[in-house]
Write a protein that holds these residues in place. Structure first.
Motif, short mmCIF file in Angstrom:
data_model
loop_
_atom_site.label_atom_id
_atom_site.label_comp_id
_atom_site.label_asym_id
_atom_site.label_seq_id
_atom_site.Cartn_x
_atom_site.Cartn_y
_atom_site.Cartn_z
N TYR A 190 99.69 -93.11 -87.40
CA TYR A 190 99.82 -92.81 -88.62
C TYR A 190 98.97 -93.37 -89.47
O TYR A 190 98.62 -93.49 -91.22
CB TYR A 190 100.50 -91.41 -89.08
CG TYR A 190 101.00 -90.83 -88.17
CD1 TYR A 190 100.27 -90.33 -87.46
CD2 TYR A 190 102.43 -91.31 -88.25
CE1 TYR A 190 101.11 -89.52 -86.10
CE2 TYR A 190 103.48 -90.20 -87.21
CZ TYR A 190 102.94 -89.54 -86.03
OH TYR A 190 103.10 -88.87 -85.28
N CYS A 245 104.37 -82.95 -95.02
CA CYS A 245 104.46 -83.90 -95.57
C CYS A 245 105.30 -85.28 -95.46
O CYS A 245 106.33 -84.59 -95.45
CB CYS A 245 104.14 -83.57 -96.96
SG CYS A 245 102.44 -82.22 -97.26
N PRO A 246 105.28 -85.97 -95.41
CA PRO A 246 106.08 -87.72 -95.85
C PRO A 246 106.96 -87.14 -96.94
O PRO A 246 106.45 -86.71 -97.72
CB PRO A 246 105.70 -88.40 -95.77
CG PRO A 246 104.04 -88.14 -95.13
CD PRO A 246 102.54 -86.81 -95.60
N GLY A 247 107.90 -87.54 -96.88
CA GLY A 247 109.64 -87.27 -97.84
C GLY A 247 109.60 -85.44 -98.33
O GLY A 247 110.68 -85.33 -99.20
N ASP A 270 106.72 -93.70 -83.69
CA ASP A 270 106.13 -92.20 -83.40
C ASP A 270 106.51 -91.26 -84.28
O ASP A 270 105.90 -90.05 -84.39
CB ASP A 270 105.74 -91.86 -82.40
CG ASP A 270 107.01 -92.19 -81.61
OD1 ASP A 270 108.55 -92.54 -81.92
OD2 ASP A 270 107.22 -91.27 -80.60
N LEU A 271 107.50 -91.11 -84.99
CA LEU A 271 108.00 -89.87 -85.65
C LEU A 271 107.76 -90.65 -86.48
O LEU A 271 108.01 -88.93 -88.35
CB LEU A 271 109.45 -89.66 -85.45
CG LEU A 271 109.91 -88.93 -83.60
CD1 LEU A 271 111.12 -88.63 -83.66
CD2 LEU A 271 108.66 -88.10 -83.27
N LEU A 276 108.21 -82.58 -82.13
CA LEU A 276 107.77 -83.15 -83.15
C LEU A 276 106.13 -84.15 -82.58
O LEU A 276 106.35 -84.48 -82.05
CB LEU A 276 109.27 -83.91 -83.58
CG LEU A 276 110.22 -83.16 -83.76
CD1 LEU A 276 111.56 -84.36 -83.73
CD2 LEU A 276 109.79 -83.10 -85.04
N PRO A 277 106.04 -84.73 -83.93
CA PRO A 277 106.51 -84.87 -85.59
C PRO A 277 106.36 -83.40 -86.20
O PRO A 277 105.46 -83.05 -85.47
CB PRO A 277 105.82 -85.31 -86.04
CG PRO A 277 104.74 -85.55 -85.24
CD PRO A 277 104.92 -85.61 -84.14
N LYS A 305 107.22 -91.33 -90.39
CA LYS A 305 106.22 -90.92 -91.62
C LYS A 305 106.87 -91.98 -92.85
O LYS A 305 106.00 -91.50 -94.14
CB LYS A 305 106.81 -89.03 -92.63
CG LYS A 305 106.25 -88.69 -90.95
CD LYS A 305 106.39 -86.89 -92.21
CE LYS A 305 105.46 -86.50 -90.53
NZ LYS A 305 106.08 -84.36 -90.85
#
Ligand code: SF4
Ligand code: SF4
Ligand code: SF4
Lengths: 71, 264
Positions: free
Chosen positions: A39, B23-25, A13-14, B18-19, A16
């Protein structure tokens, strides 16, 4: 004091799915997977737990506090 | 478990939710982790710290995620707000987390004068070389010829070497790291927080969404680029390490002395 790894948990859930943990692991413990989280991102999985030396670089470099190395 | 800061411990003690919205990364999450580890290693009670941020992606590093009092202020002004906090209660550790657009573009004058007056703030400036939150526009830190959304044919101007400018302006401590050099960054944040006077840390960070897209690099390639190109003995923007580490009179101390002198 040496540590032995019990398991590595990737919090789905965390995570990415950025893959930074896979990149920084010096022992190739983690790999990409075909599994997607809610996601729609590919989260990593543990491919070879025995190789883990508990350096915790994966925890340190994960931008999303999603890796837990349990000893 | 002595000395080991686990992810579970960090989430429990230092994070409200969280999250993150990053953005990712994005490097911002890594810098949040470094800041938390530095605070934990210094063992400073959370109620003795105030974090201040302005506007931009980096402003979200302390607020709302960090479970420590924070002021999320106006664009370019976090150093001005932080100056007020420090002047009102000099015992507090005041940490400003800001971006290159915020600290140098919009609020450059505050940065210069905070360094000049040597007020005891710790400023962590995330440098991703663009205005990321508003769509990747050119910033004062964008390298010459780099493509951004407002310089699609390349930046005709040159970037400011912020750490060198802050060093010249009179700060007590100045250092530059990248998101690849996390352990060095943690040690540096600890040192900066223990400095009496103005301390400034520039962190070169990856913005995969804007910087990366225009450079045609993903966040891992950007991290490898930091690893392979930034050196302590390099020149210009590629120089990392400590630029300044001196002791000199701090502004709120000097104010206190002045008040005593005038009163007596
Ligand atoms: S603790 Fe170190 S060796 Fe183990 S998975 Fe994480 S990075 Fe790899
Ligand atoms: S570094 Fe963190 S967010 Fe990125 S893939 Fe690994 S666990 Fe997921
Ligand atoms: S736009 Fe860039 S700086 Fe902002 S959160 Fe996304 S990757 Fe990070």
């Amino acid at each position: 004091m040496p540590f032995t790894v019990k398991d590595i948990m990737i919090k789905k859930d965390l995570c990415k799915g950025c893959g930074i943990c896979i990149d920084v692991c010096p022992r190739n413990v983690l790999t990409g997977s075909d599994e997607i989280n809610e996601y729609g991102l590919y989260y990593p999985m543990v491919s070879d737990l025995k190789r883990c030396i508990v350096c915790r670089l994966c925890e340190l470099y994960c931008p999303d506090f999603a890796v837990e190395v349990h000893v | 478990m002595s000395g080991i800061i686990t992810t579970e411990y960090i989430r429990e003690k230092y994070l409200r939710r969280l999250p993150t919205a990053f953005c990712p990364g994005c490097g911002d999450g890594q810098i949040l982790g470094a800041l938390i580890r530095a605070i934990e290693q210094l063992n400073i009670p959370k109620n003795e710290i105030v974090t201040v941020s302005g506007i931009g992606c980096s402003a979200w590093i302390p607020s709302p995620y960090l479970r420590i009092d924070s002021l999320h202020t106006t664009h370019g002004r976090p150093i001005a707000f932080a100056t007020g906090v420090k002047a009102a209660n000099p015992k507090l550790k005041v940490i400003v987390v800001t971006g290159d657009g915020d600290a140098v573009g919009i609020g450059g004058n505050h940065l210069l004068h905070a360094a000049r007056t040597n007020i005891g703030l710790t400023v962590i400036m995330v440098n991703n070389a663009v205005y990321a939150m508003t769509g990747g526009q050119v910033a004062p830190t964008t390298p010459h010829e780099a493509k951004t959304s407002t310089t699609p044919y390349g930046n005709p101007a040159f970037n400011l070497n912020v750490s060198e400018v802050v060093a010249a302006a009179g700060a007590s401590y100045v250092a530059r790291w990248t998101t690849w050099h996390i352990n060095r960054l943690i040690e540096s944040i600890k040192k900066a927080m223990n400095k009496k006077g103005f301390s400034f840390i520039e962190v070169i960070s990856q913005c995969p969404t804007y910087g990366g897209r225009l450079l045609n690099m993903d966040h891992i390639e950007m991290l490898h680029y930091f690893r392979d190109n930034f050196r302590e003995n390099a020149d210009g923007m590629f120089r990392i390490g400590e630029f300044v580490d001196v002791e000199k009179p701090e502004l709120t101390d000097e104010l206190e002395k002045l008040i005593m002198k005038v009163k007596s």
